[in-house]
Every structure is written in structure tokens, then in C-alpha cells.
Enzyme design. Sequence first.
Site, PDB file in Angstrom:
ATOM      1  N   LYS A  66       0.804  -1.220   0.000  1.00  0.00           N
ATOM      2  CA  LYS A  66       0.000   0.000   0.000  1.00  0.00           C
ATOM      3  C   LYS A  66       0.841   1.276   0.000  1.00  0.00           C
ATOM      4  CE  LYS A  66      -3.925  -0.126   2.365  1.00  0.00           C
ATOM      5  NZ  LYS A  66      -4.919  -0.336   3.444  1.00  0.00           N
ATOM      6  N   ASN A  87      -4.961   2.115  -1.644  1.00  0.00           N
ATOM      7  CA  ASN A  87      -5.664   0.829  -1.572  1.00  0.00           C
ATOM      8  C   ASN A  87      -6.489   0.563  -2.822  1.00  0.00           C
ATOM      9  OD1 ASN A  87      -7.974   2.439  -1.257  1.00  0.00           O
ATOM     10  ND2 ASN A  87      -8.854   1.107   0.311  1.00  0.00           N
ATOM     11  N   ASP A 102     -10.304   4.145   2.221  1.00  0.00           N
ATOM     12  CA  ASP A 102     -10.525   3.752   3.609  1.00  0.00           C
ATOM     13  C   ASP A 102     -11.228   4.832   4.422  1.00  0.00           C
ATOM     14  OD1 ASP A 102      -9.466   1.198   3.436  1.00  0.00           O
ATOM     15  OD2 ASP A 102      -7.431   1.849   3.897  1.00  0.00           O
ATOM     16  N   GLY A 128      -1.007   3.901  13.050  1.00  0.00           N
ATOM     17  CA  GLY A 128      -0.617   3.266  11.802  1.00  0.00           C
ATOM     18  C   GLY A 128      -1.459   3.753  10.639  1.00  0.00           C
ATOM     19  N   GLY A 129      -1.458   2.974   9.553  1.00  0.00           N
ATOM     20  CA  GLY A 129      -2.194   3.377   8.360  1.00  0.00           C
ATOM     21  C   GLY A 129      -3.689   3.504   8.575  1.00  0.00           C
ATOM     22  N   ALA A 130      -4.267   2.587   9.349  1.00  0.00           N
ATOM     23  CA  ALA A 130      -5.704   2.648   9.613  1.00  0.00           C
ATOM     24  C   ALA A 130      -6.062   3.901  10.411  1.00  0.00           C
ATOM     25  CB  ALA A 130      -6.155   1.398  10.359  1.00  0.00           C
ATOM     26  N   ASN A 150      -1.118   6.543  21.305  1.00  0.00           N
ATOM     27  CA  ASN A 150      -0.323   5.483  20.689  1.00  0.00           C
ATOM     28  C   ASN A 150       0.823   5.103  21.615  1.00  0.00           C
ATOM     29  OD1 ASN A 150       0.157   3.820  18.253  1.00  0.00           O
ATOM     30  ND2 ASN A 150       2.114   4.904  18.199  1.00  0.00           N
ATOM     31  N   THR A 152       3.885   4.282  20.776  1.00  0.00           N
ATOM     32  CA  THR A 152       5.127   4.915  20.327  1.00  0.00           C
ATOM     33  C   THR A 152       4.862   6.385  20.036  1.00  0.00           C
ATOM     34  OG1 THR A 152       5.789   2.827  19.305  1.00  0.00           O
ATOM     35  CG2 THR A 152       7.025   4.800  18.675  1.00  0.00           C
ATOM     36  N   ARG A 155       5.831   7.907  16.514  1.00  0.00           N
ATOM     37  CA  ARG A 155       4.961   7.562  15.391  1.00  0.00           C
ATOM     38  C   ARG A 155       3.686   8.405  15.407  1.00  0.00           C
ATOM     39  NH1 ARG A 155       3.093   1.436  13.553  1.00  0.00           N
ATOM     40  NH2 ARG A 155       2.729   1.978  11.368  1.00  0.00           N
TER      41      ARG A 155
END
Length: 277
Positions: A66, A87, A102, A128-130, A150, A152, A155
Site C-alpha cells: 500500500k 488501496n 478507507d 498506523g495506516g488505519a 499510541n 510509540t 509515530r
Amino acid sequence: MEQYGLLGFPLLYSLSPPMHRAAFQAIGRQATYSLWPVEAADLGRRLAELRQAAAVRGFNVTVPHKEAVLTKIDELAPAAEAIGAVNTVRKVGSKLIGDNTDARGFIASLQETGVSASGARALVLGAGGAARAVCYGLLKVGVEEIYLLNRTRARAEALIASLADQRIRLVDAPSTLEVLSTLDLVVNATSCQEPWLAFGLAAEVVWPLGQGLAVDLAYGDMLGAYLSTAAASGWQTLSGEGMLLHQAAAAFELWTGQPAPVSAMRIALRKALVSND
């Protein structure tokens, strides 16, 4: 006959084929939808083949490609560029145009519950990506504020910086407990079935502090106790099944230029989920 498919690796099973096959059948379109497994080392070659194949009109992209396809296709839609992942790809001649459905799928699933994200205050778990797609979608429809939690920190900070919107702010676990009573929406965008534990919190302590809509982007047998414990404290709940359905419907519309037969796709998805249990 038109050809569509899903590009990823490995592709042992996917719910995309039954949904899209049902959609093509419902509108009487002569088209196929197949699984196209391709390893990372072969991605460039496979994209070149798809570019030249006249019957191929579009395809979906899943892990681990992706992000990798971002630099290998001709053009990016704003959503794909902002989310940093593709996607869905549609073909115009031999040009490959990458998009990301998404966020649209997530917002459409919310709308089905009668919940409006406009003016809402949300907590998103994960970075993350979601999570990026969820935040992007919420910002597009006018959310008032997003708290991002999160494990981390770096990130999470990178996600916030990339979307560059002052309505997103980073929180830690103690701060989450303080703001929960003000929230309309809590979204689990992590891969954890018990995300509160990952943040050192107990579900039986967290959920009674607020009231709203709890969303888990997982679906089927991937769901843990996150939604059931929320429901026990009076929260409305929503799984990721609706997001999965509506991101596919949005992809279908990009490819065909026709309204997606969502009812037919929903029936096919639920049958596939049952047979996969």
C-alpha cells in the site's frame, strides 16, 4: 471482459472477491475480480504488466504494497497522498491513478449508525495506516477535535505532523481518562484485540467514564472484547465490517462510474464472513 483484482502478498484469503463479484453481477457488468499475489521484489514488474493489459481496468492494493506503490504509479488522488497509502488504483488508458477509499469507508459506516462526526470529539487509538485514514476522514467531515493515543510517541507525532491540522493532539494514558467524559467517539485502529491493556488501562475502568460510540476496525473473528466491554457500560458499538464494505463500494464507484449496489455487496460480505468462521 473487464478484469479487476487485489494485489498483495500473501493472499491466502480475502473478502474483496465475493463483494466485487456480487456487485458486478448486480449491475449486469461483464467483469471478473481475482486475487493477484505478488512479492515485493516483483511489484514493479507486475504493475508494468497491469498497465499494459487492456482488459485490466483497476485493482485494489493491500499489505505489504500500500505504501510501496506510491512511487510506482503515475498519479495520486488527494486522499492517497494525505494518508500516505494506496488501496485502490484505477486505469485511464495506460495511466495508473492511486486513491485511498478507507477514509470514505469509515465515514460511511459511521453515517449508517446515525452518528455524525461533524462537531464531534474523538479519541483514536493507534497511529498506523488505519489510524491515519480514520483521522483524515474525521477531519474532512468537520470533527471538532481528535485525541491520538499510541504506544510509540514518535509515530503518533509523525502522523500529526503529516496531517498538519491543529484539531489533532497527542495524549497519554492518564490524559485519556481525564477527557473520556467529553468524547463522542472512540476508535480502536490498532491490531490489538484488547487495546486498553496495551496502554496500561483497564476496560472496566475506562468505559464507565464516558458515553458515546465505540468503534473497532476489526471484524468477524478478529474482534476481541473491546466492543462487548464497551456495550456493557452503555456505549453504542460498531465493528469494522461497515468500513470494509463501504471502502469496497467506493472503489467500485471509482472504477465503474456507477453507484455501488451496496445491498448486494453487504449480503455477499456477510455470507463470506459466516463461511470463513
